[in-house]
Design a protein around this motif. Structure first.
Motif, short mmCIF file in Angstrom:
data_model
loop_
_atom_site.label_atom_id
_atom_site.label_comp_id
_atom_site.label_asym_id
_atom_site.label_seq_id
_atom_site.Cartn_x
_atom_site.Cartn_y
_atom_site.Cartn_z
N THR A 51 5.35 14.72 -5.28
CA THR A 51 4.54 15.60 -4.43
C THR A 51 3.84 14.80 -3.34
O THR A 51 3.75 15.24 -2.18
CB THR A 51 3.50 16.36 -5.27
OG1 THR A 51 4.16 17.05 -6.32
CG2 THR A 51 2.73 17.35 -4.41
N THR A 52 3.34 13.62 -3.70
CA THR A 52 2.67 12.77 -2.71
C THR A 52 3.64 12.32 -1.63
O THR A 52 3.30 12.32 -0.44
CB THR A 52 2.03 11.56 -3.41
OG1 THR A 52 1.07 12.01 -4.37
CG2 THR A 52 1.33 10.65 -2.40
N VAL A 53 4.84 11.92 -2.02
CA VAL A 53 5.86 11.52 -1.04
C VAL A 53 6.17 12.68 -0.11
O VAL A 53 6.26 12.51 1.12
CB VAL A 53 7.13 11.03 -1.75
CG1 VAL A 53 8.28 10.86 -0.75
CG2 VAL A 53 6.87 9.71 -2.47
N ASP A 54 6.34 13.88 -0.67
CA ASP A 54 6.62 15.06 0.16
C ASP A 54 5.47 15.33 1.12
O ASP A 54 5.68 15.69 2.29
CB ASP A 54 6.86 16.28 -0.71
CG ASP A 54 8.20 16.23 -1.44
OD1 ASP A 54 9.07 15.43 -1.04
OD2 ASP A 54 8.37 17.00 -2.42
N ARG A 55 4.26 15.19 0.60
CA ARG A 55 3.08 15.43 1.44
C ARG A 55 3.00 14.42 2.58
O ARG A 55 2.70 14.78 3.72
CB ARG A 55 1.82 15.34 0.57
CG ARG A 55 0.52 15.54 1.32
CD ARG A 55 0.35 16.94 1.82
NE ARG A 55 -0.99 17.16 2.35
CZ ARG A 55 -1.27 18.06 3.28
NH1 ARG A 55 -0.32 18.83 3.79
NH2 ARG A 55 -2.51 18.20 3.71
N VAL A 56 3.30 13.15 2.30
CA VAL A 56 3.29 12.12 3.34
C VAL A 56 4.34 12.43 4.39
O VAL A 56 4.09 12.36 5.60
CB VAL A 56 3.53 10.73 2.72
CG1 VAL A 56 3.89 9.71 3.79
CG2 VAL A 56 2.28 10.28 1.97
N ARG A 57 5.55 12.79 3.95
CA ARG A 57 6.60 13.11 4.93
C ARG A 57 6.20 14.29 5.80
O ARG A 57 6.42 14.28 7.01
CB ARG A 57 7.91 13.40 4.21
CG ARG A 57 9.07 13.71 5.18
CD ARG A 57 10.41 13.54 4.53
NE ARG A 57 11.50 13.89 5.43
CZ ARG A 57 12.74 13.49 5.28
NH1 ARG A 57 13.06 12.70 4.26
NH2 ARG A 57 13.69 13.85 6.12
N HIS A 58 5.60 15.30 5.19
CA HIS A 58 5.14 16.46 5.96
C HIS A 58 4.08 16.06 6.98
O HIS A 58 4.14 16.50 8.15
CB HIS A 58 4.59 17.53 5.02
CG HIS A 58 3.88 18.63 5.73
ND1 HIS A 58 4.54 19.65 6.41
CD2 HIS A 58 2.54 18.86 5.91
CE1 HIS A 58 3.64 20.46 6.97
NE2 HIS A 58 2.43 20.02 6.68
N LEU A 59 3.12 15.24 6.57
CA LEU A 59 2.03 14.86 7.47
C LEU A 59 2.55 13.99 8.62
O LEU A 59 2.13 14.17 9.78
CB LEU A 59 0.95 14.11 6.69
CG LEU A 59 0.08 14.97 5.78
CD1 LEU A 59 -0.74 14.08 4.85
CD2 LEU A 59 -0.84 15.87 6.59
N VAL A 60 3.45 13.05 8.33
CA VAL A 60 4.01 12.21 9.39
C VAL A 60 4.82 13.07 10.34
O VAL A 60 4.72 12.94 11.58
CB VAL A 60 4.86 11.07 8.81
CG1 VAL A 60 5.54 10.29 9.93
CG2 VAL A 60 4.00 10.13 7.98
N ALA A 61 5.64 13.97 9.79
CA ALA A 61 6.46 14.83 10.64
C ALA A 61 5.60 15.75 11.50
O ALA A 61 5.87 15.94 12.70
CB ALA A 61 7.41 15.65 9.78
N ALA A 62 4.55 16.31 10.91
CA ALA A 62 3.68 17.21 11.67
C ALA A 62 3.01 16.47 12.82
O ALA A 62 2.90 16.99 13.94
CB ALA A 62 2.63 17.83 10.75
N ALA A 63 2.55 15.24 12.56
CA ALA A 63 1.93 14.45 13.62
C ALA A 63 2.93 14.13 14.72
O ALA A 63 2.63 14.24 15.92
CB ALA A 63 1.34 13.16 13.03
#
Length: 610
Positions: free
Chosen positions: A237-249
């Motif tokens: 879940t943390t990896v998915d959250r990081v990918r989402h945050l980097v992609a959103a930025a």
């Protein structure tokens, strides 16, 4: 992206001193080559230089809320990435808009929320608002300090600017350096607030400054906080959250009305970022759309490369492979190592920095790289800050660094790399470092129940994000803006930084290596060779003729009386006698800083009060 400047005085009428604001503004022309303007009022003079990026005809500045009898005047630098959402929200609150620019969104947001405006903005920015009726100046800087903002007291008020050079165009501010300034510059601790210049200060990252008739008030509207990691966020879940945050930025920062590109070094940070940008661009513009990407190299690097404390391999093959894997329109800017000895290039870098402290040829090559990129693009996106966010530096993993009672980068870039100062100055830099380190640790937030490992790693990350990163952001801003290029840094998105800072170290290093979370989040976005490549710093030339030429420049610098008064010749001269091929990186950087010191003194001619 732009340059801002101005001053407020409650004792003098700036309308009688129009040439002063014109002179201050003109010093920032490289930051804003497309247009410039000034606004003069009873107590305020506001200047602006513009690099047009969004709404080219509509974002003219300084921007008043109404042309004839303004209540508010704004001079703004940066990009607000949530300006579309804010525009819709402000329209619902009754505000009308005449442009598509994010500048006007900031202006209307101030009218709505006043001094709390910054808390509604996502992006990189530094701006000044003069409230005519309240007779109040508001200065605001973004959360991570991506965009610079300096100020100094003048008679009856203060002056502000994106760079100190603009302040020195005001007759009430002189370029003066005292012992405190030398300690700030050469201790390599990267404080914010005080600068090398006596009386010149920075607005804190995540900070505001208000000037009115009651005086100056400073406030922090944002700073790093330690929060418990969400219990439901396991590793996946943390990896998915990081990918989402980097992609959103990354996606939010892709907007521009001018050509845009990515800096692609062949490391994991820039490759993951470029892949996300390329994918989003294809989604928006069509499957055939390709983002431009750029890397830097030296004409001798393939033959001359030798590893050192910061570099383990040659970047270009990895950058080329990453560009092909992602499908970018990739270019490698190849520089002649001897061009880095050109004193005009080096002087331009020192002038851009307004500081004697840099990293020599690596600064000059970055400046030249940005100049080549600017021929084709106005905006570039960079992977800066991923090491600080995800624990990429050696000091996060080296037991010696973790146990050292000092700032971890000093083990690499401390006395051996900093130009040694004349001992007769008695600056007591060692004591200054000890006191500053103690204060820096006291500012680190913690959560209850941290293990000793988590406690120490949170200290290391806080020091890296609040100090080491700041000088990297200064470097990138100054050298890019000196070429009229805007560089965006998606890894500095405050939501990503907050989430990563509160993520346990056991998750940040779950595969036993640096940047575990980013590597996992980047799976499929980059070649395996890049994902698993060790950390490599910005490349430097290894050509012996460059080192020989550097020694010659340093000898010339030491012939200057002021340089000899500041530098410790007994420690520098042995570096001049070392065979060039045996010159170690730290001693080479020492010579780089002697050369830069001479150029800085010659350009600014500061008054030394020692």
């Amino acid at each position: 992206m732009c340059g801002i400047t101005g001053w407020v005085s409650f004792r003098h009428d700036p309308r009688t001193q129009a040439p002063v604001i014109d002179a201050m503004t003109s010093t920032l022309t490289p930051r804003g080559p497309d247009a410039g303007g000034v606004w003069l009022g009873e107590h305020a003079a506001i200047g602006h230089r513009r690099l047009a990026v969004i709404d080219l005809p509509g974002g003219v500045q300084p921007m008043p809320d109404q042309p004839d009898d303004p209540a508010v005047v704004l001079s703004y630098s940066g990009e607000v990435y949530n300006h579309h959402e804010l525009r819709a929200r402000l329209r619902n609150l009754g505000h009308a808009f005449g442009t598509r620019s994010d500048t006007e969104v900031v202006l209307r947001a101030y009218q709505q929320w006043g001094e709390d405006v910054a808390e509604h903005l996502d992006g990189m920015f530094a701006f000044a608002v003069w409230d005519v009726r309240a007779r109040r100046l508001l200065l605001v800087r973004d959360r991570l300090g991506v965009k610079p903002l300096f100020w100094a007291a003048v008679d009856g008020g203060l002056a502000f600017a994106s760079e100190p050079k603009a302040l020195f165009a005001h007759p009430g501010i002189r370029p003066r350096v005292d012992a405190d300034g030398l300690r700030e510059a050469y201790s390599l601790l990267f404080n914010t607030g005080p600068t090398v210049w006596s009386g010149v200060r920075e607005v804190e990252p995540g900070g505001t400054l208000v000037l009115d008739r009651d005086g100056v008030r400073e406030r922090r509207y944002w700073q790093l906080a330690a929060r418990p990691h969400p219990r439901e966020d396991d590793r996946d879940t943390t990896v998915d959250r990081v990918r989402h945050l980097v992609a959103a930025a990354a996606h939010s920062q892709l907007e521009a009305d001018v050509p845009l590109c990515s800096l692609l070094s062949g490391g994991i940070d820039s490759t993951v970022l470029t892949a996300l940008l390329a994918g989003e661009l294809r989604r928006r513009e069509g499957p055939g759309e390709r983002i431009r990407s750029y890397a830097v190299d030296y004409s001798d690097q393939a033959e001359q490369f030798t590893g050192d404390v910061l570099r383990t391999g040659h970047d270009t093959p990895y950058a080329t492979e990453a560009g092909a894997y992602i499908g970018t329109d990739h270019s490698t800017v190849v520089l002649d190592p001897l061009a880095l000895l050109d004193l005009e290039h080096r002087r331009a870098v020192v002038v851009a920095r307004d500081s004697p402290i840099g990293v020599g040829d690596m600064d000059t090559s970055l400046y030249l790289l940005f100049g080549e990129i600017r021929r084709h693009s106005t905006v570039a996106l960079s992977g800066e800050a991923a090491d600080e966010v995800f624990g990429g530096y050696p000091w996060f993993h080296n037991p010696k660094a973790l146990a050292a009672p000092t700032f971890p980068w000093l083990l690499v870039t401390g006395d051996e790399a900093a130009m040694p100062l004349n001992p007769e100055l008695d600056l007591r830099i060692g004591e200054f470092r000890e006191d500053t380190y103690r204060d820096a640790l006291a500012a680190v937030p913690h959560t209850d129940g941290e293990t000793a490992t988590e406690h120490r790693q949170r200290e290391m990350q806080h020091l890296s994000l609040t100090r080491w990163l700041r000088q990297l952001l200064h470097r990138k801003d100054r050298l890019s803006m000196a070429q009229g290029l805007e560089v965006r840094v998606p890894y500095c998105d405050h939501r990503l930084v907050e989430y990563a800072f509160s993520t346990p170290w056991s998750l940040k290093s779950f595969d036993g290596r640096e940047k575990s979370l980013l590597r996992a989040a980047g799976a499929g976005l980059a070649p395996d060779s890049v994902l698993h490549r060790p950390k490599n710093h910005y490349p430097a030339t290894h050509h012996p003729d460059y080192k020989r030429g550097l020694q010659d420049l340093a000898r010339d610098a030491l012939a200057t009386e002021q340089v000899r008064a500041l530098a410790d010749e007994t420690l520098i001269k042995p570096c001049l006698d070392t065979p060039p091929e045996r010159l170690q990186w730290g001693h080479r950087l020492r010579l780089e800083r002697v050369v830069d010191l001479a150029l800085w003194l010659d350009h600014h001619r500061p008054e030394l009060v020692l």
